[in-house]
Design an enzyme around this catalytic site. Sequence first.
Site, mmCIF file in Angstrom:
data_model
loop_
_atom_site.group_PDB
_atom_site.id
_atom_site.type_symbol
_atom_site.label_atom_id
_atom_site.label_comp_id
_atom_site.label_asym_id
_atom_site.label_seq_id
_atom_site.Cartn_x
_atom_site.Cartn_y
_atom_site.Cartn_z
ATOM 1 N N LYS A 9 -40.521 9.256 -20.777
ATOM 2 C CA LYS A 9 -39.897 8.323 -19.804
ATOM 3 C C LYS A 9 -40.632 7.014 -20.131
ATOM 4 O O LYS A 9 -41.796 7.029 -19.892
ATOM 5 C CB LYS A 9 -40.279 8.675 -18.386
ATOM 6 C CG LYS A 9 -39.437 7.639 -17.286
ATOM 7 C CD LYS A 9 -39.501 8.220 -16.130
ATOM 8 C CE LYS A 9 -39.112 7.284 -15.000
ATOM 9 N NZ LYS A 9 -39.368 7.719 -13.532
ATOM 10 N N GLY A 11 -42.822 3.663 -20.086
ATOM 11 C CA GLY A 11 -43.472 3.180 -18.960
ATOM 12 C C GLY A 11 -44.337 4.180 -18.293
ATOM 13 O O GLY A 11 -45.046 3.764 -17.404
ATOM 14 N N CYS A 12 -44.236 5.537 -18.326
ATOM 15 C CA CYS A 12 -44.856 6.491 -17.497
ATOM 16 C C CYS A 12 -46.296 6.768 -18.135
ATOM 17 O O CYS A 12 -46.439 6.843 -19.437
ATOM 18 C CB CYS A 12 -43.970 7.878 -18.006
ATOM 19 S SG CYS A 12 -44.875 9.429 -16.996
ATOM 20 N N LEU A 13 -47.150 6.422 -17.104
ATOM 21 C CA LEU A 13 -48.545 6.392 -17.525
ATOM 22 C C LEU A 13 -49.076 7.914 -17.963
ATOM 23 O O LEU A 13 -49.816 7.995 -18.810
ATOM 24 C CB LEU A 13 -49.272 5.811 -16.245
ATOM 25 C CG LEU A 13 -49.281 4.432 -16.033
ATOM 26 C CD1 LEU A 13 -50.018 3.858 -15.054
ATOM 27 C CD2 LEU A 13 -49.693 3.565 -17.308
#
Length: 58
Positions: A9, A11-13
């Site tokens: 996903k 931008g998912c850290l």
Amino acid sequence: MSSVLFYEKPGCLSNVRQKALPASLGHRLTVRDLLAEPWTAERLRPFFADLPVDGAAA
């Protein structure tokens, strides 16, 4: 080493950390946007093998 297809996903850290481990071990990652994939029941079935899938949520 192995090639790994990794669906993320954007931008998912957590994905940043998840990709770091196999990359640090020398695996080649091919990264795809999980949200942009044209998912169908037929495309998803191989990920679940013979496990039962509850269709009630569909």
